[in-house]
Design an enzyme around this catalytic site. Structure first.
Site, short mmCIF file in Angstrom:
data_model
loop_
_atom_site.label_atom_id
_atom_site.label_comp_id
_atom_site.label_asym_id
_atom_site.label_seq_id
_atom_site.Cartn_x
_atom_site.Cartn_y
_atom_site.Cartn_z
N GLY A 1 0.82 -1.20 0.00
CA GLY A 1 0.00 0.00 0.00
C GLY A 1 0.85 1.25 0.00
N ARG B 1 7.31 1.79 0.80
CA ARG B 1 7.68 0.38 0.96
C ARG B 1 8.10 -0.21 -0.38
NH1 ARG B 1 3.12 -2.60 3.54
NH2 ARG B 1 3.77 -1.49 5.41
N ARG C 1 1.46 10.84 -9.01
CA ARG C 1 0.90 10.99 -7.67
C ARG C 1 1.82 10.42 -6.59
NH1 ARG C 1 -5.09 11.58 -7.55
NH2 ARG C 1 -5.79 11.98 -9.68
N ARG D 1 -0.30 -8.70 -3.16
CA ARG D 1 -0.35 -7.59 -2.20
C ARG D 1 0.49 -7.94 -0.98
NH1 ARG D 1 -1.92 -3.80 1.19
NH2 ARG D 1 -3.09 -4.34 3.07
N SER E 1 0.07 -4.50 5.67
CA SER E 1 -0.06 -4.68 7.10
C SER E 1 -1.52 -4.90 7.46
CB SER E 1 0.49 -3.47 7.86
OG SER E 1 -0.19 -2.29 7.46
N ASP F 1 -0.40 -4.57 14.36
CA ASP F 1 -0.95 -4.37 15.70
C ASP F 1 -2.01 -5.43 15.96
OD1 ASP F 1 -3.86 -2.66 15.36
OD2 ASP F 1 -2.48 -2.65 13.67
N ARG G 1 6.47 -0.24 10.02
CA ARG G 1 5.56 -0.73 8.99
C ARG G 1 6.10 -0.44 7.60
NH1 ARG G 1 1.85 1.03 12.91
NH2 ARG G 1 1.56 3.09 11.96
#
Length: 233
Positions: A21, A25, A44, A88, A91, A205, A218
């Protein structure tokens, strides 16, 4: 070939792509795991890169948060750029007490509170599931790497801040392992468009036990799911 959201400037996108996402990353993976890297997208600031892992061509690109966002990117990747395998890596918040931060979940199915499937006009309820081929590969690779994984059903939610503060407990009762916001749309797009999809998630979490990680962790510390995804390809 360019779209309103992906401008490759003629650079190639591989048939297999990792989809975190967070675009940072994607940048972390490209810089730390791939060789011969070329950036193919910055529209973007949704960074996309193509490189090689063990001499195998692979791409990685951010998708942003939520089903509308991954729905756009995965649709364009499949229909305009010929991507066949979409993995995908994200997290999630765990819903079962036995799940710890940094545990890896492989999403066999993705329940959802979204209305995403309504576009297909189906006379019933569609169950978004992963590609069994990719799922079985991921489990085998995890076993070979001695990485413990949890395989099962997750929830792809349209709401991060739910007005019903107890809603997650109802999903917990149904054995849902964790909550994220993208996999169901990815699985539905792949099913409709004839591609293969899988979601591999790291627990950031635990909503039940309140254990949690930081934002910086993350972004770059969830390496086990990255290793599994790359070794699959």
């Amino acid at each position: 070939m360019n779209t309103p959201h992906i401008n490759t400037d003629g650079n190639k996108i591989a048939e297999s792509i990792l989809l975190p996402g967070d675009p940072l990353r994607a940048k972390f993976i490209a810089e730390n795991f791939l060789t011969d890297v070329v950036q193919f997208n910055s529209v973007r600031n949704m960074f996309g890169f193509t490189g090689k892992y063990n001499e195998k061509e692979v791409s990685v690109m951010g998708t942003g948060m939520g089903m509308p966002s991954i729905g756009i990117y995965s649709y364009e990747l499949i229909t305009k750029f010929g991507v066949k395998n979409l993995i995908r890596i994200g997290s999630c918040g765990a819903l079962q007490e036995n799940l710890k931060v940094y545990d890896v979940i492989i999403a066999q199915g993705a329940s959802t509170n979204s209305n995403y499937a309504s576009q297909y006009g189906l006379p019933g309820t569609f169950a978004p599931i992963a590609s069994y081929e990719l799922l079985s590969k991921a489990v085998k690779v995890a076993n070979d790497l001695n990485i413990d994984v949890h395989v099962g059903n997750i929830l792809s939610s349209d709401t991060f801040y739910d007005d019903n503060a107890e809603a997650h407990l109802l999903w917990k009762k149904m054995g849902i392992l964790g909550i994220e916001m993208e996999a169901a749309a990815l699985y539905m797009n792949a099913a409709r468009l004839g591609a293969k999809a899988l979601s591999i998630l790291t627990v950031s979490d635990n909503i039940i036990t309140k254990e949690e990680t930081t934002a910086s962790e993350r972004q770059s510390a969830f390496v086990n799911m990255m290793k599994i995804s790359l070794e699959m390809i």
